[in-house]
Enzyme design. Structure first.
Site, PDB file in Angstrom:
ATOM      1  N   GLY A   1      37.050  43.581 -11.654  1.00 46.01           N
ATOM      2  CA  GLY A   1      36.230  44.457 -12.007  1.00 46.01           C
ATOM      3  C   GLY A   1      34.770  44.075 -11.524  1.00 46.01           C
TER       4      GLY A   1
ATOM      5  N   GLY B   1      35.190  48.513 -18.407  1.00 50.90           N
ATOM      6  CA  GLY B   1      33.732  47.721 -18.113  1.00 50.90           C
ATOM      7  C   GLY B   1      32.680  48.649 -18.163  1.00 50.90           C
ATOM      8  CB  SER B   2      29.507  48.461 -17.977  1.00 54.99           C
ATOM      9  OG  SER B   2      29.378  47.071 -17.424  1.00 54.99           O
TER      10      SER B   2
ATOM     11  N   GLY C   1      12.782  45.834 -15.309  1.00 53.81           N
ATOM     12  CA  GLY C   1      13.661  44.848 -16.116  1.00 53.81           C
ATOM     13  C   GLY C   1      13.588  43.704 -15.694  1.00 53.81           C
TER      14      GLY C   1
ATOM     15  CG  LEU D   1      14.351  36.500 -15.976  1.00 52.26           C
ATOM     16  CD1 LEU D   1      14.884  35.742 -17.168  1.00 52.26           C
ATOM     17  CD2 LEU D   1      13.025  36.077 -15.304  1.00 52.26           C
TER      18      LEU D   1
ATOM     19  CG  HIS E   1      22.938   6.367 -21.831  1.00 54.23           C
ATOM     20  ND1 HIS E   1      21.769   7.047 -22.035  1.00 54.23           N
ATOM     21  CD2 HIS E   1      22.206   5.004 -21.171  1.00 54.23           C
ATOM     22  CE1 HIS E   1      20.648   6.401 -21.687  1.00 54.23           C
ATOM     23  NE2 HIS E   1      20.785   5.181 -21.045  1.00 54.23           N
TER      24      HIS E   1
END
Length: 674
Positions: free
Chosen positions: A114, A221-222, A257, A263, A547
């Site tokens: 997809g 989906g898209s 956008g 971004l 750590h």
């Protein structure tokens, strides 16, 4: 692919039935024995724990190498489950169905994987991996801080594009092989629902093949959303589909956008600059211009995180922007003319400006791909293209009734347009079909933007949390931690970042977590799991992290008094200024107090070491007006706790010495984690 199935039961339970010829039964009393088999293949691991008797002292451990295979359907149907769409969502649902022993088929009219695998997440991450390395190599100050000297960095555009394409091909092949290996039938063609539990597949316009299934999942989906007035030619006006091919790097590109897609591509373009010119030793820096319809950049992010991200990801780079404007018309470059973009005011619709750029990337989101599904045959009406579903992802028809045996997952239902959300929804549906009530908590699903540094989030933003709190009548608290207080981040010279935790102080419920900084996309999952499991903030405090690691950022954020930036939210100590109450001097004193807090915070973050001898030492300093005796006592405590920092502490005191007339300055140490 096979999985190891572990079943544990008490000795009084009946012997588990044999599930394969490779099953190993291990019985133990007080000293259990362990056996292995050369037939075990650790391609996947699934575990199932059964409830145990309260007084069980003896255990029966059964380990089996079981290769899940496509099951057999009843005589009434061709398949137990048919999935329309072989993207990440459909793939996840298919694999889970096979584990249930169901005969499963998946219909795909394009290629397996997809959008995510072929035209989205996967190739984009390959480009971002390159841009991240380019940024490091180009940052002379960053390299010099490590003692490294690097010659001028360059790149081969076609090589970068090949890297993205090869990764997509590899992942697509892996997904295809996993489906075939499990016996899932991959049916090529476009899927159309003919009626209840009946699907046709094949080439568009052909009679196709008709199959039946007990249950059907829509996972189509898209596609990129193209606003009106925008003409996409695939060369100079492009969507993310074409941008990922990286056929060229323009000198000046407008990105319409400023969400995730915009971004990430701004990160790629500004890092790669431009293709090295054929002219000797000369390359052109890419100029990026954002066009955003809303009044602020990155409108989908927590506002505070968005402002910090803008300061780091936008302002220092060759990026400018327009906000509150629409691109009413975008025409591709033709006949030697550049790309033309007409801008209008988003509210008044009055003309604002016209841009002439080399290319335009349309990053205005995505639209569901649901046309041609045959939804009219079952009386289902889409809403802005999305298939309406309930909390179990079951499809709702035009009368508001549930359509039996029909489900829709992923971008097609619009609940959360993320690949991993689609997969989670698919697994949830399979669980629901199998008789296990399963409601997916979408607030526990994380999201990430893979810029440099990264942005990640899960749950509510602060404005959303406060709106919810106002409606339901509870308080909201916020805890924050700077990456500058994290040893691992400082070792990487990546101290720019913030972790923000939003929670309810009355019951400890975590409402949202937002992170901006190094590896934020990896760090968010502890918070995601905490929300999914209902873990309270009080419990997170006791979690142990290795750590020094970046994961300690999350733990620190859960401790109210730890974040350095938390001082302005709620001072943990109170200043006794009652003697000045009702006087004008009271307000002057309060203002001075706030100013001193800010100055102290500035000096500490700029000059005061926050780590020592491998220990993470976190300080919380406040400047308050107090009696000299109390001041001396607290300063002595500070010096005893941080002996190595005595000179710096004295310097801080001297800095504020000239304003110690009103009772003196007190610096109180709030916590030392050694």
């Amino acid at each position: 692919m096979s999985s190891i199935s572990l079943r544990i039961s008490s000795s009084v339970a009946a012997t588990a039935r044999s599930e394969s010829d490779h099953r190993l039964r291990l019985l133990s009393s007080s000293s259990p024995t362990v056996a292995t088999s050369p037939a075990l293949h650790f391609c996947g691991l699934r575990t199932e724990a059964l409830k145990l008797g309260a007084n069980s002292n003896r255990w029966k451990v059964v380990a089996a190498a079981v290769a899940p295979q496509n099951g057999s359907a009843s005589d009434e149907f061709d398949y137990n489950l048919v999935i329309i769409g072989a993207g990440v969502g459909g793939h996840g649902a298919a694999l889970h169905a096979v584990e249930k022993g169901w005969k499963t088929a998946i219909i795909e009219g394009d290629v397996v994987g997809g959008t995510c695998v072929n035209r989205g997440c996967v190739p984009c991450k390959a480009l971002l991996a390159v841009s991240g390395r380019m940024r490091d190599l180009q940052d002379e100050h960053h390299m010099k801080a490590f003692g490294l000297q690097v010659a001028a960095a360059g790149y081969d555009r076609q090589g970068v594009a090949d890297h993205a394409n090869n990764l997509a091909s590899k992942i697509r092949s892996n997904l295809t092989n996993s489906l075939k290996g499990l016996g899932v039938d991959i049916l090529e063609g476009v899927g159309t629902i003919l009626g209840p539990q009946k699907v046709k597949y094949g080439k568009v316009g052909s009679s196709g093949n008709v199959i039946t299934a007990k249950d059907i999942i829509i996972a189509t989906g898209s596609v990129p959303f193209i606003p009106k007035g925008v003409e996409v030619d695939g060369k100079t006006v492009i969507t993310s589909d074409q941008a990922l091919k990286l056929e060229f790097v323009p000198n000046w590109i407008a990105i319409v956008g400023s969400g995730y897609i915009g971004l990430e591509f701004s990160d790629v373009y500004t890092a790669l600059g431009s293709e090295p010119s054929h002219q000797a030793d000369h390359s052109i820096i890419v100029q990026v211009t954002f066009v955003e319809a809303l009044d602020q950049l990155m409108p989908g992010f927590d506002p505070e995180i968005g402002k910090l991200a803008q300061r780091v990801l936008i302002n220092p780079r060759k990026i400018d922007y327009y906000t509150g404007v629409f691109a009413s018309k975008i025409a591709p470059a033709k006949d030697g003319k550049p790309v033309m973009i007409d801008l209008i005011d988003a509210k008044t619709k009055e003309p604002k400006d016209t841009l002439e750029v080399d290319a335009a990337l349309i990053a205005t989101g995505r639209a569901p791909f649901t046309k041609g599904l045959g939804l009219e045959n079952i009386r289902v009406e889409t809403q802005r293209g999305f298939v309406p579903v309930d909390e179990h992802m079951q499809v709702i028809d035009a009368d508001g009734k549930l359509v039996p045996h029909l489900y829709c997952i992923g971008d097609a239902n619009g609940k959360m347009m993320l690949a991993h959300a689609a997969s989670a929804q698919g697994i949830s549906v399979v669980e629901q079909i199998s008789g296990k009530d399963n409601v997916l908590n979408h607030l526990s699903i994380p999201a990430a933007c893979f810029t440099h540094p990264e942005i990640s989030m899960v749950g509510l933003t602060e404005p959303q949390a406060r709106e919810k709190a106002e409606k339901e009548g509870f308080e909201v608290s916020v805890a924050k931690t700077s990456f500058k207080a994290n040893t691992k981040a400082l070792a990487e010279n990546e101290g720019e970042g913030l972790a923000k935790l939003i929670y309810r102080p009355d019951n400890g419920e975590i409402l949202g977590v937002h992170i901006f900084g190094l590896h934020a996309a990896d760090l968010i999952h502890e918070a995601s799991n905490a929300i999914a499991l209902g873990t309270r903030i009080q419990d997170i405090k006791f979690a142990v992290h290795a750590h020094p690691t970046l994961s300690e950022v999350g733990r620190t954020g859960s401790m109210k008094s730890s974040p350095i930036l938390h001082w302005y939210i709620r001072p943990p100590i109170q200043t006794d200024t009652s003697i000045f109450s009702g006087s004008m001097f009271h307000f002057q004193l309060e203002a001075a107090y706030r100013l001193l807090c800010a100055l102290t915070s500035f000096f500490i973050s700029r000059f005061f070491p926050l780590s020592d001898a491998g220990s993470v030492v976190k300080f919380f300093f406040f400047v308050v007006m107090e009696k000299p005796g109390k001041q001396k006592h607290l300063v002595d405590q500070l010096k005893m706790s941080v002996k190595a920092k005595m000179i710096m502490v004295d310097e801080l005191l001297d800095e504020f010495g000239r304003i110690r007339g009103v009772g003196g300055v007190v610096i109180e140490l709030f916590g030392v984690c050694s």
